[in-house]
Write a protein that holds these residues in place. Structure first.
Motif, PDB file in Angstrom:
ATOM      1  N   GLY A 396     -54.011  71.735  17.473  1.00  0.00           N
ATOM      2  CA  GLY A 396     -53.871  72.887  16.592  1.00  0.00           C
ATOM      3  C   GLY A 396     -54.433  72.602  15.213  1.00  0.00           C
ATOM      4  N   ALA A 397     -53.712  73.049  14.186  1.00  0.00           N
ATOM      5  CA  ALA A 397     -54.193  72.860  12.822  1.00  0.00           C
ATOM      6  C   ALA A 397     -54.128  71.402  12.388  1.00  0.00           C
ATOM      7  CB  ALA A 397     -53.381  73.731  11.858  1.00  0.00           C
ATOM      8  N   ARG A 398     -53.037  70.703  12.788  1.00  0.00           N
ATOM      9  CA  ARG A 398     -52.853  69.325  12.324  1.00  0.00           C
ATOM     10  C   ARG A 398     -51.790  68.635  13.157  1.00  0.00           C
ATOM     11  NH1 ARG A 398     -50.346  68.737   6.480  1.00  0.00           N
ATOM     12  NH2 ARG A 398     -48.549  69.442   7.706  1.00  0.00           N
ATOM     13  N   ALA A 399     -51.985  67.325  13.403  1.00  0.00           N
ATOM     14  CA  ALA A 399     -50.995  66.529  14.125  1.00  0.00           C
ATOM     15  C   ALA A 399     -51.064  65.099  13.610  1.00  0.00           C
ATOM     16  CB  ALA A 399     -51.246  66.567  15.627  1.00  0.00           C
ATOM     17  N   SER A 400     -49.915  64.411  13.605  1.00  0.00           N
ATOM     18  CA  SER A 400     -49.864  63.031  13.106  1.00  0.00           C
ATOM     19  C   SER A 400     -49.129  62.137  14.091  1.00  0.00           C
ATOM     20  CB  SER A 400     -49.157  62.972  11.737  1.00  0.00           C
ATOM     21  OG  SER A 400     -49.862  63.686  10.753  1.00  0.00           O
ATOM     22  N   ILE A 401     -49.438  60.853  14.044  1.00  0.00           N
ATOM     23  CA  ILE A 401     -48.742  59.845  14.832  1.00  0.00           C
ATOM     24  C   ILE A 401     -48.548  58.622  13.956  1.00  0.00           C
ATOM     25  CG2 ILE A 401     -50.896  58.958  15.833  1.00  0.00           C
ATOM     26  CD1 ILE A 401     -47.512  59.142  17.660  1.00  0.00           C
ATOM     27  N   ALA A 402     -47.322  58.124  13.886  1.00  0.00           N
ATOM     28  CA  ALA A 402     -46.995  56.979  13.040  1.00  0.00           C
ATOM     29  C   ALA A 402     -47.102  55.671  13.823  1.00  0.00           C
ATOM     30  CB  ALA A 402     -45.594  57.142  12.457  1.00  0.00           C
ATOM     31  N   ASP A 403     -46.924  54.582  13.125  1.00  0.00           N
ATOM     32  CA  ASP A 403     -46.883  53.224  13.685  1.00  0.00           C
ATOM     33  C   ASP A 403     -48.147  52.848  14.436  1.00  0.00           C
ATOM     34  OD1 ASP A 403     -46.024  50.707  14.189  1.00  0.00           O
ATOM     35  OD2 ASP A 403     -44.524  51.240  15.681  1.00  0.00           O
ATOM     36  N   ASN A 404     -49.263  52.805  13.703  1.00  0.00           N
ATOM     37  CA  ASN A 404     -50.506  52.255  14.218  1.00  0.00           C
ATOM     38  C   ASN A 404     -50.719  50.882  13.586  1.00  0.00           C
ATOM     39  OD1 ASN A 404     -51.799  54.761  15.678  1.00  0.00           O
ATOM     40  ND2 ASN A 404     -51.015  55.502  13.727  1.00  0.00           N
ATOM     41  N   ARG A 405     -51.341  49.998  14.313  1.00  0.00           N
ATOM     42  CA  ARG A 405     -51.553  48.630  13.838  1.00  0.00           C
ATOM     43  C   ARG A 405     -53.043  48.391  13.596  1.00  0.00           C
ATOM     44  NH1 ARG A 405     -46.575  46.384  15.737  1.00  0.00           N
ATOM     45  NH2 ARG A 405     -45.215  48.217  15.996  1.00  0.00           N
ATOM     46  N   ALA A 406     -53.344  47.304  12.893  1.00  0.00           N
ATOM     47  CA  ALA A 406     -54.741  46.998  12.585  1.00  0.00           C
ATOM     48  C   ALA A 406     -55.558  46.805  13.849  1.00  0.00           C
ATOM     49  CB  ALA A 406     -54.818  45.755  11.700  1.00  0.00           C
ATOM     50  N   LYS A 407     -54.910  46.261  14.900  1.00  0.00           N
ATOM     51  CA  LYS A 407     -55.574  46.065  16.183  1.00  0.00           C
ATOM     52  C   LYS A 407     -54.697  46.618  17.297  1.00  0.00           C
ATOM     53  CE  LYS A 407     -58.029  41.831  14.802  1.00  0.00           C
ATOM     54  NZ  LYS A 407     -58.257  40.389  15.107  1.00  0.00           N
ATOM     55  N   GLY A 408     -55.337  47.087  18.355  1.00  0.00           N
ATOM     56  CA  GLY A 408     -54.597  47.518  19.531  1.00  0.00           C
ATOM     57  C   GLY A 408     -54.423  49.007  19.691  1.00  0.00           C
ATOM     58  N   ALA A 409     -54.900  49.823  18.733  1.00  0.00           N
ATOM     59  CA  ALA A 409     -54.755  51.275  18.852  1.00  0.00           C
ATOM     60  C   ALA A 409     -56.054  51.902  19.361  1.00  0.00           C
ATOM     61  CB  ALA A 409     -54.364  51.889  17.517  1.00  0.00           C
ATOM     62  N   VAL A 410     -55.914  52.905  20.222  1.00  0.00           N
ATOM     63  CA  VAL A 410     -57.045  53.709  20.691  1.00  0.00           C
ATOM     64  C   VAL A 410     -56.660  55.176  20.566  1.00  0.00           C
ATOM     65  CG1 VAL A 410     -58.489  54.351  22.657  1.00  0.00           C
ATOM     66  CG2 VAL A 410     -57.908  51.954  22.281  1.00  0.00           C
ATOM     67  N   LEU A 411     -57.500  55.958  19.915  1.00  0.00           N
ATOM     68  CA  LEU A 411     -57.277  57.392  19.774  1.00  0.00           C
ATOM     69  C   LEU A 411     -58.190  58.131  20.739  1.00  0.00           C
ATOM     70  CD1 LEU A 411     -55.806  59.644  18.143  1.00  0.00           C
ATOM     71  CD2 LEU A 411     -57.761  59.631  16.585  1.00  0.00           C
ATOM     72  N   SER A 412     -57.613  59.033  21.528  1.00  0.00           N
ATOM     73  CA  SER A 412     -58.387  59.816  22.501  1.00  0.00           C
ATOM     74  C   SER A 412     -58.362  61.279  22.106  1.00  0.00           C
ATOM     75  CB  SER A 412     -57.814  59.649  23.907  1.00  0.00           C
ATOM     76  OG  SER A 412     -57.927  58.315  24.352  1.00  0.00           O
ATOM     77  N   LEU A 413     -59.542  61.893  22.010  1.00  0.00           N
ATOM     78  CA  LEU A 413     -59.690  63.305  21.676  1.00  0.00           C
ATOM     79  C   LEU A 413     -60.418  63.999  22.812  1.00  0.00           C
ATOM     80  CD1 LEU A 413     -60.909  62.912  17.965  1.00  0.00           C
ATOM     81  CD2 LEU A 413     -58.554  63.222  18.776  1.00  0.00           C
ATOM     82  N   THR A 414     -59.852  65.102  23.292  1.00  0.00           N
ATOM     83  CA  THR A 414     -60.425  65.826  24.428  1.00  0.00           C
ATOM     84  C   THR A 414     -60.638  67.290  24.066  1.00  0.00           C
ATOM     85  OG1 THR A 414     -59.279  64.386  25.987  1.00  0.00           O
ATOM     86  CG2 THR A 414     -60.085  66.488  26.835  1.00  0.00           C
ATOM     87  N   ALA A 415     -61.834  67.792  24.364  1.00  0.00           N
ATOM     88  CA  ALA A 415     -62.153  69.203  24.153  1.00  0.00           C
ATOM     89  C   ALA A 415     -62.478  69.805  25.520  1.00  0.00           C
ATOM     90  CB  ALA A 415     -63.333  69.357  23.194  1.00  0.00           C
ATOM     91  N   PRO A 416     -61.492  70.338  26.226  1.00  0.00           N
ATOM     92  CA  PRO A 416     -61.747  70.820  27.586  1.00  0.00           C
ATOM     93  C   PRO A 416     -62.636  72.060  27.641  1.00  0.00           C
ATOM     94  CG  PRO A 416     -59.513  71.342  26.904  1.00  0.00           C
ATOM     95  CD  PRO A 416     -60.080  70.456  25.846  1.00  0.00           C
ATOM     96  N   GLY A 417     -62.675  72.822  26.550  1.00  0.00           N
ATOM     97  CA  GLY A 417     -63.499  74.023  26.512  1.00  0.00           C
ATOM     98  C   GLY A 417     -64.700  73.849  25.603  1.00  0.00           C
ATOM     99  N   ALA A 418     -64.613  74.453  24.407  1.00  0.00           N
ATOM    100  CA  ALA A 418     -65.706  74.378  23.448  1.00  0.00           C
ATOM    101  C   ALA A 418     -65.713  73.038  22.720  1.00  0.00           C
ATOM    102  CB  ALA A 418     -65.583  75.522  22.441  1.00  0.00           C
ATOM    103  N   ALA A 419     -66.881  72.648  22.218  1.00  0.00           N
ATOM    104  CA  ALA A 419     -66.994  71.449  21.403  1.00  0.00           C
ATOM    105  C   ALA A 419     -66.181  71.618  20.126  1.00  0.00           C
ATOM    106  CB  ALA A 419     -68.462  71.183  21.070  1.00  0.00           C
ATOM    107  N   ALA A 420     -65.861  70.498  19.479  1.00  0.00           N
ATOM    108  CA  ALA A 420     -65.004  70.562  18.302  1.00  0.00           C
ATOM    109  C   ALA A 420     -65.414  69.513  17.278  1.00  0.00           C
ATOM    110  CB  ALA A 420     -63.541  70.356  18.696  1.00  0.00           C
ATOM    111  N   ARG A 421     -65.137  69.842  16.038  1.00  0.00           N
ATOM    112  CA  ARG A 421     -65.309  68.908  14.926  1.00  0.00           C
ATOM    113  C   ARG A 421     -63.912  68.534  14.450  1.00  0.00           C
ATOM    114  NH1 ARG A 421     -69.113  67.713  10.755  1.00  0.00           N
ATOM    115  NH2 ARG A 421     -68.133  67.269   8.744  1.00  0.00           N
ATOM    116  N   VAL A 422     -63.620  67.236  14.391  1.00  0.00           N
ATOM    117  CA  VAL A 422     -62.263  66.766  14.111  1.00  0.00           C
ATOM    118  C   VAL A 422     -62.286  65.778  12.939  1.00  0.00           C
ATOM    119  CG1 VAL A 422     -60.274  65.501  15.039  1.00  0.00           C
ATOM    120  CG2 VAL A 422     -61.583  67.038  16.523  1.00  0.00           C
TER     121      VAL A 422
END
Length: 516
Positions: A396-422
């Motif tokens: 949607g407009a905005r979402a957050s996730i806490a507790d990320n570390r310098a190593k070991g995090a992977v962020l996955s973004l999926t656009a099932p329909g139209a392309a998106a700028r994030v």
């Protein structure tokens, strides 16, 4: 002066005050982008979050992290704190302060947030830590989030993560189990000063399971209770959908899953998977659902789906890979009967590339609403671990996730329909560092998985905020991997709209309502 005249003047005065206040709250029509007559979206002024008790006596360490992104209420004051459930009620006068004092918290906040844009975190090694109730006000309320991350040892070792959630009255958990090798507890937390009454329904592949006492379960005010699913039924079912609904009041709900080693006589042909994690509630039932962020090195992916409506669902299965949509060979579709749980083992569906699962009505099937979740396994043999991906709502407009570390995090973004700028913002660290902002393009029908940006000079952990700038919708998840003694321990949390704003209808002066 007649009484009717006095009444009329009082009414006019009151209406003038009301319309004047509404004018102060509404945005300036010359500056805002709101269309004439459209409700204004204003930042929320209060948020409530519930964090389940970590559970288990073998949790070696639990980290509580809380965060509010920088927003439009920068000039307002505010507070945000997570407290034990009893301490939170004591603050409201629902119980005595003496009752709120306990060894882990002594009635004080477990973790407090003082400013937006910089998370706060606390580590605890206390066994039997309580459930937490949190409240944020003022500038700290819009988009407030919290995360509970635990490292568990013993038979069900692993990394457990769960996002604290707002209280609700209805929850769906496909992917639970009452099998012998599983110990699944549904944790129910009541944030209010009145009791809540909860019903728990269990559904297997043949429909509703025969249960004992699952209706009218009382959850006392300001308390949290764990309910072991296998004690509610004599049926050992590998795949179960749990429905939690309140008759009165509201609760927070999450399922803590522990998968234990099988006895030699029960091992069968499949290897024994060991691990633990939290299973969060899915998004609301829908004919089309998205399960984002399957790790590239997943060795097993099991899909569990349930049709809560009156109609069966015929689902087409697709994988949104980095290069586009793919139909898994041999698993093109799944038939889900009404009121029954269906499952399919997709194994190494990603084939070395991160992806997201897309479920929707098949061309010949009905568009019946479903809920779904994935059980994901990483590692092989004795070095395996599990995590869950429930179907989620869009960023949607905005979402957050806490507790990320310098190593070991992977962020996955999926656009099932139209392309998106994030736009992705890596916040300042809990102990130091400066925020970093990056922008990403997600092509239509694909999943973009990457190591997220890290704050400059990071000390401690940090938060990620995802904003959809154009296109979409976008679905997202964060994988946190912290290997433990050769075991690929990991946990996955989905991201959805933080609902940091609320629609407020525009009010104008109109004295015609007085009549004659």
């Amino acid at each position: 002066m007649k009484r009717t005249t006095l009444s009329l003047l009082a009414t006019v005065t009151a209406l003038a005050a009301i319309t004047g206040l509404a004018s102060l709250m509404a945005p300036d029509s010359e500056n805002g982008s709101q269309e004439a007559g459209a409700p204004a979206r204003l930042p929320v002024e209060r948020s409530t979050l519930l964090c389940p008790a970590p559970g288990g006596t073998e949790a070696a360490e639990t980290t509580y992290t809380t965060y509010t992104p920088v927003g439009s209420r920068s000039g307002a004051v505010g507070t945000a704190a997570l407290k034990s459930s009893v301490a939170a009620l004591a603050e409201r006068g629902a119980v005595t302060k003496k009752a709120a004092v306990n060894k882990p918290t002594e009635g004080k906040p477990v973790v407090s947030l003082t400013e937006p844009g910089r998370p706060a975190a606390v580590k605890s090694r206390v066994g039997g830590a309580p459930a937490l109730i949190g409240t944020a006000t003022g500038r700290l309320a819009p988009g407030w989030s919290a995360q509970l991350t635990s490292v568990a040892a013993g038979d069900a070792r692993g990394l457990l993560g769960v996002s604290c959630t707002a209280p609700h009255a209805d929850f769906w958990f496909p992917g639970a189990s009452t099998a012998k090798e599983r110990q699944d507890y549904v944790h129910l937390t009541n944030p209010d000063d009145i009791p809540a009454v909860v019903d728990i329904e269990l559904y297997g592949k043949g429909g509703a399971l025969r249960t004992t006492v699952t209706e009218g379960i009382p959850v006392p005010a300001g308390s949290s209770i764990p309910v072991l699913l296998s004690t509610l039924t004599a049926e050992a079912a590998a795949d179960v959908t749990v429905h939690v609904a309140t008759r009165s009041g509201r609760v927070g709900a999450a399922v803590r899953v522990s998968e234990l080693p099988r006895a030699a006589s029960d091992a069968g042909t499949e290897s024994s998977v060991v691990g633990s994690d939290w299973l969060s509630a899915t998004a609301e039932p829908s004919p089309s659902v998205v399960l984002p962020g399957i790790p590239a090195d997943a060795t097993s992916v099991r899909l569990v789906a349930f049709a809560p409506g009156e109609d069966d669902a015929d689902l087409a299965i697709q994988l949104a890979s980095p290069s586009g949509k793919i139909v898994p060979a041999g698993n093109e579709s799944l038939h889900v009967k009404s009121g029954m749980t269906a499952s399919v083992e997709l194994r190494d569906v990603t084939r070395g590339e991160a992806g997201s699962l897309l479920l929707g009505p098949s061309q010949s099937g009905r568009a019946a609403p479903v809920v779904a979740a994935l059980r994901v396994v990483r590692g092989k043999g004795a070095m395996q671990e599990i995590a869950f991906i429930p179907a989620t709502a869009a960023v949607g407009a905005r979402a957050s996730i806490a507790d990320n570390r310098a190593k070991g995090a992977v962020l996955s973004l999926t656009a099932p329909g139209a392309a998106a700028r994030v736009r992705v913002t890596a916040s300042a660290g809990t102990q130091g560092g400066a925020a970093v902002v990056r922008t990403y393009q997600v092509r239509a029908g694909t999943t973009l998985a990457f190591a997220p940006p890290v704050p400059t000079g990071l000390k401690g952990s940090y938060a990620l905020t995802v904003v959809t700038e154009s296109g979409g919708p976008v679905f997202a998840s964060r994988t946190l991997a912290l290997p433990q003694g050769g075991v690929p321990s990991f946990t996955i949390q989905t991201l959805s709209d933080d609902r940091g704003t609320v629609a407020v209808p525009k009010v104008e002066d109109d004295l015609s309502v007085l009549g004659e």
